[in-house]
Design a protein around this motif. Structure first.
Motif, short mmCIF file in Angstrom:
data_model
loop_
_atom_site.label_atom_id
_atom_site.label_comp_id
_atom_site.label_asym_id
_atom_site.label_seq_id
_atom_site.Cartn_x
_atom_site.Cartn_y
_atom_site.Cartn_z
N MET A 39 0.84 -1.20 0.00
CA MET A 39 0.00 0.00 0.00
C MET A 39 0.87 1.25 0.00
O MET A 39 0.59 2.22 0.67
N ARG A 40 1.94 1.21 -0.78
CA ARG A 40 2.87 2.34 -0.82
C ARG A 40 2.35 3.48 -1.68
O ARG A 40 2.72 4.63 -1.48
N ALA A 64 -6.24 -0.83 -4.73
CA ALA A 64 -6.33 -2.26 -5.00
C ALA A 64 -6.56 -3.04 -3.70
O ALA A 64 -7.39 -3.97 -3.66
N ALA A 65 -5.86 -2.67 -2.64
CA ALA A 65 -6.02 -3.34 -1.35
C ALA A 65 -7.43 -3.14 -0.81
O ALA A 65 -8.04 -4.07 -0.29
N LEU A 66 -7.96 -1.93 -0.96
CA LEU A 66 -9.33 -1.66 -0.50
C LEU A 66 -10.35 -2.47 -1.28
O LEU A 66 -11.36 -2.91 -0.72
N SER A 67 -10.08 -2.70 -2.56
CA SER A 67 -11.04 -3.47 -3.36
C SER A 67 -11.08 -4.93 -2.93
O SER A 67 -12.10 -5.60 -3.07
N THR A 76 -5.15 8.65 3.97
CA THR A 76 -4.53 7.42 3.48
C THR A 76 -4.13 6.50 4.63
O THR A 76 -4.31 5.28 4.53
N GLN A 77 -3.62 7.06 5.72
CA GLN A 77 -3.24 6.21 6.86
C GLN A 77 -4.46 5.54 7.48
O GLN A 77 -4.39 4.38 7.89
#
Length: 95
Positions: free
Chosen positions: A14-15, A22-25, A55-56
Motif C-alpha cells: 500500500m505504498r 487495489a487493497a481496499l477493493s 490514506t493512513q
C-alpha cells in the motif's frame, strides 16, 4: 460483504494510492473504496497532512482486515466484552 482472500502471508502493498485502492477493493469493508475516493476528492490536495491522515486511516483498515486476531476482537459483542471486564474487575477487587 467484501470477501477476504483465504490465505495471506503479509499485508498487501500500500505504498501508492493505486496499491491502496487495489487493497481496499480486496480487503476493504464494503463501501470503503467509495468513501476513500470521496474523502480524497473532498480534501485539499495541497494539505498534505490531511491527505496523509486519510490514506493512513484506510491503510489501517486494511491492516485490521488482514489480521485474524484483530478481526476476532472487533467481532466480539458488547455484552461479551462487558462480561469479561466485569470478571477481571471482580478478580482485582478480590485480591
Amino acid at each position: 460483504m467484501t470477501a477476504q482472500p483465504d490465505h495471506h502471508d503479509a499485508a498487501p502493498p500500500m505504498r501508492t494510492l493505486a496499491e491502496l485502492r487495489a487493497a481496499l477493493s480486496v480487503w476493504g469493508i464494503p463501501g470503503d473504496a467509495d468513501k476513500f475516493e470521496k474523502e480524497l476528492a473532498d480534501a485539499d490536495l495541497d494539505d498534505l497532512t490531511r491527505v496523509r491522515e486519510i490514506t493512513q486511516a484506510y491503510r489501517h483498515r486494511v491492516l485490521l482486515r488482514c489480521d485474524p486476531q484483530a478481526m476476532a476482537a472487533l467481532m466480539r459483542s458488547t455484552e461479551d466484552v462487558a462480561f469479561e471486564l466485569g470478571q477481571k474487575m471482580a478478580e482485582g477487587n478480590a485480591r
